[in-house]
Design an enzyme around this catalytic site. Structure first.
Site, PDB file in Angstrom:
ATOM      1  N   LYS A  66      31.920  -5.027  -2.769  1.00 25.24           N
ATOM      2  CA  LYS A  66      32.048  -4.733  -1.336  1.00 25.24           C
ATOM      3  C   LYS A  66      30.665  -4.641  -0.682  1.00 25.24           C
ATOM      4  O   LYS A  66      29.691  -4.256  -1.345  1.00 25.24           O
ATOM      5  CB  LYS A  66      32.839  -3.436  -1.104  1.00 25.24           C
ATOM      6  CG  LYS A  66      32.076  -2.198  -1.476  1.00 25.24           C
ATOM      7  CD  LYS A  66      32.610  -0.929  -0.807  1.00 25.24           C
ATOM      8  CE  LYS A  66      31.670   0.211  -1.214  1.00 25.24           C
ATOM      9  NZ  LYS A  66      31.838   1.470  -0.644  1.00 25.24           N
TER      10      LYS A  66
ATOM     11  N   LYS B 298      26.072  -0.090   2.398  1.00 31.53           N
ATOM     12  CA  LYS B 298      24.801   0.287   3.003  1.00 31.53           C
ATOM     13  C   LYS B 298      23.794   0.768   1.970  1.00 31.53           C
ATOM     14  O   LYS B 298      22.614   0.901   2.270  1.00 31.53           O
ATOM     15  CB  LYS B 298      25.007   1.320   4.118  1.00 31.53           C
ATOM     16  CG  LYS B 298      25.795   2.585   3.775  1.00 31.53           C
ATOM     17  CD  LYS B 298      25.931   3.445   5.031  1.00 31.53           C
ATOM     18  CE  LYS B 298      26.876   4.583   5.086  1.00 31.53           C
ATOM     19  NZ  LYS B 298      28.129   4.759   4.621  1.00 31.53           N
TER      20      LYS B 298
ATOM     21  N   LYS C 202      28.956   5.454 -10.096  1.00 35.42           N
ATOM     22  CA  LYS C 202      27.666   6.080  -9.826  1.00 35.42           C
ATOM     23  C   LYS C 202      27.145   6.814 -11.064  1.00 35.42           C
ATOM     24  O   LYS C 202      25.942   6.854 -11.310  1.00 35.42           O
ATOM     25  CB  LYS C 202      27.774   7.026  -8.631  1.00 35.42           C
ATOM     26  CG  LYS C 202      27.950   6.232  -7.361  1.00 35.42           C
ATOM     27  CD  LYS C 202      27.789   7.018  -6.097  1.00 35.42           C
ATOM     28  CE  LYS C 202      27.808   6.064  -4.911  1.00 35.42           C
ATOM     29  NZ  LYS C 202      28.228   6.667  -3.678  1.00 35.42           N
TER      30      LYS C 202
HETATM   31  P1  TYM Z   1      31.534   5.502   4.010  1.00 34.41           P
HETATM   32  O1  TYM Z   1      30.554   6.260   4.841  1.00 34.41           O
HETATM   33  O2  TYM Z   1      31.070   4.890   2.744  1.00 34.41           O
HETATM   34  O3  TYM Z   1      32.197   4.361   4.876  1.00 34.41           O
HETATM   35  C1  TYM Z   1      32.743   4.629   6.159  1.00 34.41           C
HETATM   36  C2  TYM Z   1      33.993   3.801   6.392  1.00 34.41           C
HETATM   37  O4  TYM Z   1      33.684   2.409   6.287  1.00 34.41           O
HETATM   38  C3  TYM Z   1      34.562   1.801   5.351  1.00 34.41           C
HETATM   39  N1  TYM Z   1      33.824   0.740   4.648  1.00 34.41           N
HETATM   40  C4  TYM Z   1      34.243  -0.522   4.551  1.00 34.41           C
HETATM   41  N2  TYM Z   1      35.333  -1.147   5.034  1.00 34.41           N
HETATM   42  C5  TYM Z   1      35.452  -2.462   4.774  1.00 34.41           C
HETATM   43  N3  TYM Z   1      34.545  -3.172   4.054  1.00 34.41           N
HETATM   44  C6  TYM Z   1      33.442  -2.587   3.554  1.00 34.41           C
HETATM   45  N4  TYM Z   1      32.561  -3.284   2.869  1.00 34.41           N
HETATM   46  C7  TYM Z   1      33.254  -1.202   3.800  1.00 34.41           C
HETATM   47  N5  TYM Z   1      32.277  -0.320   3.463  1.00 34.41           N
HETATM   48  C8  TYM Z   1      32.667   0.874   3.986  1.00 34.41           C
HETATM   49  C9  TYM Z   1      34.949   2.916   4.406  1.00 34.41           C
HETATM   50  O5  TYM Z   1      36.145   2.621   3.717  1.00 34.41           O
HETATM   51  C10 TYM Z   1      35.086   4.070   5.357  1.00 34.41           C
HETATM   52  O6  TYM Z   1      36.340   4.043   6.009  1.00 34.41           O
HETATM   53  N6  TYM Z   1      33.968   9.307   1.945  1.00 34.41           N
HETATM   54  C11 TYM Z   1      33.893   8.466   3.090  1.00 34.41           C
HETATM   55  C12 TYM Z   1      33.611   9.192   4.372  1.00 34.41           C
HETATM   56  C13 TYM Z   1      34.548  10.314   4.632  1.00 34.41           C
HETATM   57  C14 TYM Z   1      35.856  10.205   5.166  1.00 34.41           C
HETATM   58  C15 TYM Z   1      36.346  11.544   5.226  1.00 34.41           C
HETATM   59  C16 TYM Z   1      36.645   9.139   5.562  1.00 34.41           C
HETATM   60  C17 TYM Z   1      34.296  11.615   4.418  1.00 34.41           C
HETATM   61  N7  TYM Z   1      35.382  12.380   4.777  1.00 34.41           N
HETATM   62  C18 TYM Z   1      37.619  11.810   5.696  1.00 34.41           C
HETATM   63  C19 TYM Z   1      37.928   9.422   6.045  1.00 34.41           C
HETATM   64  C20 TYM Z   1      38.395  10.734   6.101  1.00 34.41           C
HETATM   65  C21 TYM Z   1      32.759   7.469   2.887  1.00 34.41           C
HETATM   66  O7  TYM Z   1      31.880   7.664   2.089  1.00 34.41           O
HETATM   67  O8  TYM Z   1      32.802   6.404   3.723  1.00 34.41           O
END
Ligand code: TYM
Length: 332
Positions: free
Chosen positions: A197, A200, A115
C-alpha cells in the site's frame, strides 16, 4: 422530533505528510458522508507518538492535517473537528480497554507484526497497544460508521470485539461500529512497488504522491511509476502498477475501468500516465491553495479545533463516566 443522525468517527495520524492514499481512501469519502452523518474528524496526535516525532514537525503537521480536512471540503460548522490530545478521555478510555484486551488479539494485528519484524525487541510498547487507543477513539462517540482504508479494517474488528466484550461483561455501553470503505480508493498502492500500500512512512519519495506535492513533482512521480512490459492498459492482477493507476484515475474522474481500457486501447502507457498525472494535479491544486490560505490564518484554525474539542470532550466524557461507573469506580 429531530431525527438523530448516525455517528461517524475517523482520524489520521500526523506521523508523516499525507499521501494520495489518505486522500482517496479516507478524506474524500468523509466529504461525501458529512451531510448524512453526525461526524467527528480527528487529528490523532496521540497515535503519532508511537514512533518518535520531532516536536516542531508534530505541531506543524497536526495543524496542516486539520487544514487539509477543511481544504478538501469538510465543513467546520457541520462537523466536529478536533485534535485527539485535547480530549483526555481518549487516553483514559484506552487504559480501561487495555485491561479488557488480550495479548493474543493484539499480537495478531498485521500492522504490529510487520513493524515488530523490523524493530525486534526494541519495538515501542505503544505500537502494540495502539489498536486499544484506536478503539477508544471510536467507542467514546458511540460511533456507528468508521470510514477508513482497507488497512484499518482489522483494527476496527478489534474495536468491535472489545465493545461486545465490554457490553457483555458489564451491560450495554457501546454502539458496535462498522467499517465503511471507499469503492475504488480503499487501497491505493505504492507507485514503486504496487504489491504494497502507498504509505507516508515509506523512504523512497517516488513511492507516493503527497497531497501537498507540487504539480511537476506529481508529474515526475507518475511518469516514474512502475508498470510492466505488457504495454496494454488493462485492469488485471497481472498488471498491478497499471491497475493502481487505473484505480486512481477512476476514483478521481468517476470513469469505469472499462471506459479507461477502451480510451487507451493500443496506445501504450505514455498518454495514460500523462492523463493520470493531470487528473491528480487538477484534484489537488485547489486543495493545496486552500491549505496554504488556511495556514496563514492560524487563529481561524485555533477557533475551529477549540470549539471541536469542547463538543468532543462533552460527548466522550459522557461515555467515559458510564464506563467508570460500571467498572466500579467511585463517581467524582
Ligand atoms: P493512517 O493515519 O495510517 O491513515 C489515515 C487513513 O488513510 C487510510 N489510508 C489509505 N487508504 C487507501 N490507500 C492507502 N494507501 C492508504 N493509506 C492510508 C487509512 O486506512 C486511514 O483511514 N490508526 C489509523 C488512524 C486512526 C483512526 C482512529 C481511524 C486512529 N484512530 C479511529 C479511524 C478511526 C491510522 O493509522 O491511519
Amino acid at each position: 422530533m429531530e431525527d438523530k443522525k448516525k455517528v461517524i468517527f475517523s482520524g489520521i495520524q500526523p506521523s508523516g505528510n499525507l499521501t494520495l492514499g489518505n486522500y482517496l481512501g479516507a478524506i474524500k469519502n468523509w466529504v461525501k458522508l458529512q451531510d448524512e452523518y453526525d461526524c467527528y474528524f480527528c487529528v490523532v496526535d496521540l497515535h503519532a507518538i508511537t514512533v518518535m516525532q520531532k516536536p516542531a514537525d508534530l505541531r506543524k503537521r497536526t495543524l496542516e492535517i486539520l487544514a487539509i480536512y477543511i481544504a478538501s471540503g469538510i465543513i467546520p460548522e457541520k462537523n466536529t473537528l478536533f485534535i485527539q490530545s485535547h480530549v483526555p478521555a481518549h487516553s483514559e478510555c484506552s487504559w480501561l480497554l487495555t485491561c479488557n484486551g488480550y495479548m493474543g488479539e493484539l499480537s495478531r494485528m498485521t500492522q504490529y507484526k510487520e513493524k515488530s519484524k523490523k524493530s525486534g525487541e526494541s519495538i515501542g510498547a505503544g505500537l502494540f497497544t495502539y489498536p486499544l487507543l484506536m478503539a477508544s477513539d471510536i467507542l467514546l462517540y458511540q460511533t456507528d460508521v468508521v470510514p477508513v482504508g482497507a488497512d484499518q479494517v482489522q483494527h476496527l474488528e478489534l474495536a468491535r470485539d472489545l465493545a461486545e466484550r465490554f457490553n457483555k461483561t458489564y451491560s450495554p455501553t457501546f454502539t458496535i461500529p462498522e467499517a465503511y470503505l471507499s469503492k475504488t480508493g480503499a487501497k491505493i498502492m505504492d507507485l514503486q512497488n504496487p504489491e504494497k500500500k502507498m504509505s507516508k512512512s515509506e523512504d523512497n519519495p517516488n513511492s507516493y504522491i503527497l497531497i501537498m506535492d507540487e504539480p511537476d513533482i506529481i508529474r515526475k512521480k507518475i511518469s516514474r511509476a512502475v508498470t510492466d512490459s505488457i504495454g496494454e492498459v488493462k485492469y488485471s492482477d497481472e498488471q498491478p502498477g497499471v491497475k493502481n493507476l487505473m484505480t486512481i484515475l477512476s476514483n478521481i474522474k468517476g470513469y469505469t475501468f472499462e471506459e479507461i481500457e477502451n480510451k487507451y486501447k493500443g496506445q501504450g502507457y505514455a498518454q495514460f500516465k500523462n492523463d493520470v498525472a493531470e487528473a491528480i494535479v487538477e484534484e489537488l491544486t485547489p486543495v493545496q491553495e486552500r491549505v496554504k490560505a488556511l495556514l496563514e490564518n492560524k487563529s481561524e484554525l485555533e477557533e475551529i479545533y477549540k470549539k471541536g474539542a469542547e463538543k468532543a470532550n462533552y460527548v466522550a466524557n459522557k461515555t467515559l463516566r458510564k464506563m467508570q461507573k460500571k467498572i466500579g469506580f467511585i463517581p467524582r
